[in-house]
Write a protein that holds these residues in place. Structure first.
Motif, PDB file in Angstrom:
ATOM      1  N   THR B  65       0.711  -1.149  -0.084  1.00  0.00           N
ATOM      2  CA  THR B  65      -0.162   0.087  -0.048  1.00  0.00           C
ATOM      3  C   THR B  65       0.697   1.409  -0.042  1.00  0.00           C
ATOM      4  OG1 THR B  65       0.072   0.205   2.367  1.00  0.00           O
ATOM      5  CG2 THR B  65      -1.755  -1.263   1.555  1.00  0.00           C
ATOM      6  N   GLY B  66       2.220   1.118   0.390  1.00  0.00           N
ATOM      7  CA  GLY B  66       2.937   2.284   0.380  1.00  0.00           C
ATOM      8  C   GLY B  66       3.121   2.945   1.729  1.00  0.00           C
ATOM      9  N   LEU B  67       1.982   2.510   2.567  1.00  0.00           N
ATOM     10  CA  LEU B  67       1.857   3.094   3.707  1.00  0.00           C
ATOM     11  C   LEU B  67       3.061   2.863   4.777  1.00  0.00           C
ATOM     12  CD1 LEU B  67      -1.979   2.644   4.514  1.00  0.00           C
ATOM     13  CD2 LEU B  67      -1.030   4.732   4.103  1.00  0.00           C
ATOM     14  N   LYS B  68       3.703   3.673   5.530  1.00  0.00           N
ATOM     15  CA  LYS B  68       4.679   3.607   6.506  1.00  0.00           C
ATOM     16  C   LYS B  68       4.407   4.291   7.454  1.00  0.00           C
ATOM     17  CE  LYS B  68       8.222   2.806   2.968  1.00  0.00           C
ATOM     18  NZ  LYS B  68       8.405   3.483   1.883  1.00  0.00           N
ATOM     19  N   ASN B  69       5.181   3.667   8.778  1.00  0.00           N
ATOM     20  CA  ASN B  69       4.945   4.063   9.988  1.00  0.00           C
ATOM     21  C   ASN B  69       3.363   4.301  10.526  1.00  0.00           C
ATOM     22  OD1 ASN B  69       7.722   4.616  10.223  1.00  0.00           O
ATOM     23  ND2 ASN B  69       7.477   6.364   9.166  1.00  0.00           N
ATOM     24  N   ILE B  70       2.958   3.279  10.301  1.00  0.00           N
ATOM     25  CA  ILE B  70       1.400   3.139  10.642  1.00  0.00           C
ATOM     26  C   ILE B  70       1.579   2.363  12.006  1.00  0.00           C
ATOM     27  CG2 ILE B  70      -0.813   2.332  10.134  1.00  0.00           C
ATOM     28  CD1 ILE B  70      -0.255   4.648   8.370  1.00  0.00           C
ATOM     29  N   TYR B  71       0.724   2.798  12.941  1.00  0.00           N
ATOM     30  CA  TYR B  71       0.637   1.992  14.016  1.00  0.00           C
ATOM     31  C   TYR B  71      -0.476   0.707  13.882  1.00  0.00           C
ATOM     32  CZ  TYR B  71      -0.172   0.242  18.637  1.00  0.00           C
ATOM     33  OH  TYR B  71      -0.321  -0.782  19.753  1.00  0.00           O
ATOM     34  N   MET B  72      -0.105  -0.420  14.020  1.00  0.00           N
ATOM     35  CA  MET B  72      -1.060  -1.463  13.631  1.00  0.00           C
ATOM     36  C   MET B  72      -0.902  -2.314  14.984  1.00  0.00           C
ATOM     37  SD  MET B  72      -0.941  -2.906   9.886  1.00  0.00           S
ATOM     38  CE  MET B  72       0.884  -3.176   9.802  1.00  0.00           C
ATOM     39  N   SER B  73      -2.305  -3.021  15.252  1.00  0.00           N
ATOM     40  CA  SER B  73      -2.319  -3.875  16.327  1.00  0.00           C
ATOM     41  C   SER B  73      -2.636  -5.396  15.939  1.00  0.00           C
ATOM     42  CB  SER B  73      -3.561  -3.463  17.367  1.00  0.00           C
ATOM     43  OG  SER B  73      -3.533  -2.064  17.761  1.00  0.00           O
ATOM     44  N   GLN B  74      -1.979  -6.145  16.506  1.00  0.00           N
ATOM     45  CA  GLN B  74      -2.238  -7.633  16.118  1.00  0.00           C
ATOM     46  C   GLN B  74      -3.412  -7.965  16.905  1.00  0.00           C
ATOM     47  OE1 GLN B  74      -1.192 -11.772  17.858  1.00  0.00           O
ATOM     48  NE2 GLN B  74       0.770 -10.897  16.821  1.00  0.00           N
ATOM     49  N   PHE B  75      -4.507  -8.452  16.048  1.00  0.00           N
ATOM     50  CA  PHE B  75      -6.016  -8.695  16.765  1.00  0.00           C
ATOM     51  C   PHE B  75      -6.330 -10.152  16.830  1.00  0.00           C
ATOM     52  CE2 PHE B  75      -8.957  -9.318  13.379  1.00  0.00           C
ATOM     53  CZ  PHE B  75      -8.228  -8.827  12.148  1.00  0.00           C
ATOM     54  N   HIS B  76      -6.080 -10.956  15.765  1.00  0.00           N
ATOM     55  CA  HIS B  76      -6.413 -12.244  15.928  1.00  0.00           C
ATOM     56  C   HIS B  76      -5.739 -12.885  14.868  1.00  0.00           C
ATOM     57  CE1 HIS B  76      -9.437 -15.111  17.457  1.00  0.00           C
ATOM     58  NE2 HIS B  76      -9.596 -15.482  16.492  1.00  0.00           N
ATOM     59  N   SER B  77      -5.457 -14.430  15.151  1.00  0.00           N
ATOM     60  CA  SER B  77      -4.895 -15.323  13.978  1.00  0.00           C
ATOM     61  C   SER B  77      -6.123 -16.265  13.518  1.00  0.00           C
ATOM     62  CB  SER B  77      -3.978 -16.170  14.659  1.00  0.00           C
ATOM     63  OG  SER B  77      -2.827 -15.375  14.973  1.00  0.00           O
ATOM     64  N   PHE B  78      -5.930 -16.534  12.365  1.00  0.00           N
ATOM     65  CA  PHE B  78      -7.102 -17.318  11.683  1.00  0.00           C
ATOM     66  C   PHE B  78      -6.606 -18.496  11.068  1.00  0.00           C
ATOM     67  CE2 PHE B  78      -7.936 -12.925  11.865  1.00  0.00           C
ATOM     68  CZ  PHE B  78      -9.478 -12.809  11.836  1.00  0.00           C
ATOM     69  N   GLY B  79      -6.864 -19.481  11.434  1.00  0.00           N
ATOM     70  CA  GLY B  79      -6.241 -20.918  10.786  1.00  0.00           C
ATOM     71  C   GLY B  79      -7.122 -22.047  10.594  1.00  0.00           C
ATOM     72  N   LYS B  80      -8.262 -21.851  10.076  1.00  0.00           N
ATOM     73  CA  LYS B  80      -9.238 -22.861   9.896  1.00  0.00           C
ATOM     74  C   LYS B  80      -8.496 -23.631   8.802  1.00  0.00           C
ATOM     75  CE  LYS B  80     -13.830 -21.111  10.397  1.00  0.00           C
ATOM     76  NZ  LYS B  80     -14.645 -19.976  10.019  1.00  0.00           N
ATOM     77  N   PRO B  81      -8.389 -25.086   8.965  1.00  0.00           N
ATOM     78  CA  PRO B  81      -7.646 -25.887   7.834  1.00  0.00           C
ATOM     79  C   PRO B  81      -8.113 -25.643   6.472  1.00  0.00           C
ATOM     80  CG  PRO B  81      -8.267 -27.257   9.947  1.00  0.00           C
ATOM     81  CD  PRO B  81      -9.064 -25.905   9.856  1.00  0.00           C
ATOM     82  N   ASP B  82      -9.399 -25.346   6.473  1.00  0.00           N
ATOM     83  CA  ASP B  82      -9.870 -25.130   4.949  1.00  0.00           C
ATOM     84  C   ASP B  82     -10.056 -23.712   4.533  1.00  0.00           C
ATOM     85  OD1 ASP B  82     -12.087 -24.441   6.554  1.00  0.00           O
ATOM     86  OD2 ASP B  82     -13.503 -25.686   5.709  1.00  0.00           O
ATOM     87  N   ARG B  83      -9.309 -22.900   5.243  1.00  0.00           N
ATOM     88  CA  ARG B  83      -9.575 -21.395   4.707  1.00  0.00           C
ATOM     89  C   ARG B  83      -8.711 -21.208   3.404  1.00  0.00           C
ATOM     90  NH1 ARG B  83      -5.083 -18.272   5.786  1.00  0.00           N
ATOM     91  NH2 ARG B  83      -6.545 -16.415   5.450  1.00  0.00           N
ATOM     92  N   ILE B  84      -8.159 -22.055   2.724  1.00  0.00           N
ATOM     93  CA  ILE B  84      -7.698 -22.146   1.317  1.00  0.00           C
ATOM     94  C   ILE B  84      -8.143 -23.287   0.778  1.00  0.00           C
ATOM     95  CG2 ILE B  84      -5.579 -21.935  -0.141  1.00  0.00           C
ATOM     96  CD1 ILE B  84      -4.221 -20.703   2.395  1.00  0.00           C
ATOM     97  N   ASN B  85      -9.600 -23.227   0.220  1.00  0.00           N
ATOM     98  CA  ASN B  85      -9.941 -24.369  -0.585  1.00  0.00           C
ATOM     99  C   ASN B  85     -10.576 -23.812  -1.796  1.00  0.00           C
ATOM    100  OD1 ASN B  85     -12.382 -23.353   0.512  1.00  0.00           O
ATOM    101  ND2 ASN B  85     -13.165 -25.029   1.568  1.00  0.00           N
ATOM    102  N   ASN B  86     -10.780 -22.665  -1.866  1.00  0.00           N
ATOM    103  CA  ASN B  86     -11.298 -22.156  -3.304  1.00  0.00           C
ATOM    104  C   ASN B  86     -10.185 -22.393  -4.323  1.00  0.00           C
ATOM    105  OD1 ASN B  86     -12.139 -20.662  -5.518  1.00  0.00           O
ATOM    106  ND2 ASN B  86     -13.372 -19.213  -4.118  1.00  0.00           N
TER     107      ASN B  86
END
Lengths: 237, 237
Positions: B65-86
């Motif tokens: 995105t070109g965005l620099k020095n943005i404060y980001m918060s880690q909020f959640h991890s996503f790990g369903k085994p089938d999250r890549i099935n399309n």
């Protein structure tokens, strides 16, 4: 080509025994050349192939502590590239996982439970036991588990600011104000003034004074209170 | 032996243009047999070998995105085994990563920024653009990115309950109460009564009425307000 780390779950389970905030740890035995080295670690393990993260957390907790049907919240993932650089940690991973592991990203889950829940686990792992938070902060835990516990506690503090009910889930059904204060002060790491705290709590409508006193106390048995969950919910919304 | 998933970062960047809450998405082009298929995805990528999670998030956001020095918060991890099935997702991963990928656990980061920040990215990726949250909820995004955005919004709501300041970070320095209401209602997905909201806000001491009105509005230009950060902090502690 991108590097391929492993993914694990670590469970931070807090309990309160009326005096101390405690955390559940497994013992870890590392066979070194001349003798065994013992230390402690959070209940944790790699996720399985077809398992989502929440299910992995439940399985890991159950396998390593015997605790079932515990509500756990995912709170943070830890992935410093050097979080596994202690030779003992590497040795232990090789022996228990039968695998040379370069890097593990671990996903932290946290739970608050009453400390009278039965701890029991599969026979092939060492016993999970409760350790006081103060004691743990002086221990040198496996991996970055000191940091994970610290971060779990921070998360709980944030949650408590939003929802006091969590505090009462750690207390027995009937509790003294002194127990409530001890729990509160342990979690927030401060020392409340006894009188002020008593006064403040007596003004909170959902903390109900009972016509009962502590049992088995010789002098000045304290009055017992209970938490009115219904009233709390009503007032909160 | 345990399965070895990949780990990625996905960035949910929210902005507000005075009328709509928006989220930043990259375009994705998938070359299919007869024609190209286009859809949108969150700025995201695999973590690198020697990178910790926060650094990976900053790098990924900056690259895409070109965005620099943005404060980001880690909020959640996503790990369903089938999250890549399309099949499209699998095809796209194979083409862009040059890699057959079985499973990716992705770690969600969230940021709130003023929408006038300059969006620009490395020339080899398609442009990142702002899309209204309502529009996005009707789009079929790559992977589980609809779910990740929804979860990011939930996280922001929880944070706002604790710290109203975040809301004002999305607004211009001088704002109308109507802008504040629109932002508030978009985030909480509700429709506040105009008069009640105006009344409630005018009672909040850290929202300061200015002697200025909106510019470039033909009828009934609204009064402008500013957020007194110092006073807010003082009142909060």
């Amino acid at each position: 080509m991108s590097f391929n780390p492993h993914v694990s779950i670590d469970c931070v389970v807090f309990g309160f025994d009326g005096e101390n905030l405690k955390v559940l740890l497994n013992e870890r035995v590392i066979a070194e050349q001349n003798q065994n080295y013992n230390d402690k670690k959070l209940p944790g393990s790699l996720i399985l192939d077809n398992e989502d993260l929440d299910s992995a957390a439940s399985r890991v907790l159950s396998e390593l502590t015997g605790l079932k049907n515990i509500y756990m919240s995912q709170f943070h993932s830890f992935g410093k590239p050097d979080r596994i650089n202690n030779p003992r940690d590497i040795l232990w991973l090789e022996k228990t996982m039968n695998l040379k592991i370069g890097r593990i990203v671990t996903i932290g889950y946290v739970a608050l439970i009453k400390i009278d829940r039965k701890i029991q686990q599969q026979s092939d792992v060492t016993t999970a036991k409760w350790y006081g938070i103060d004691e743990v902060s002086k221990m040198n835990l496996a991996f970055d588990h000191n940091e994970i516990i610290h971060s779990g506690l921070e998360y709980i503090r944030g949650k408590l600011d939003n929802d006091m009910q969590l505090l009462f889930e750690l207390l027995p059904g009937k509790f003294s104000i002194s127990q409530l204060r001890t729990l509160h002060d342990t979690i927030y790491n401060k020392q409340s003034d006894v009188r002020n705290f008593q006064k403040k709590m007596s003004q909170i409508q959902y903390i109900i004074a009972l016509d009962e006193k502590q049992q088995g106390v010789k002098h000045r048995a304290a009055r017992l209170y209970k938490f009115d969950k219904m009233l709390y919910k009503k007032m909160k919304n």
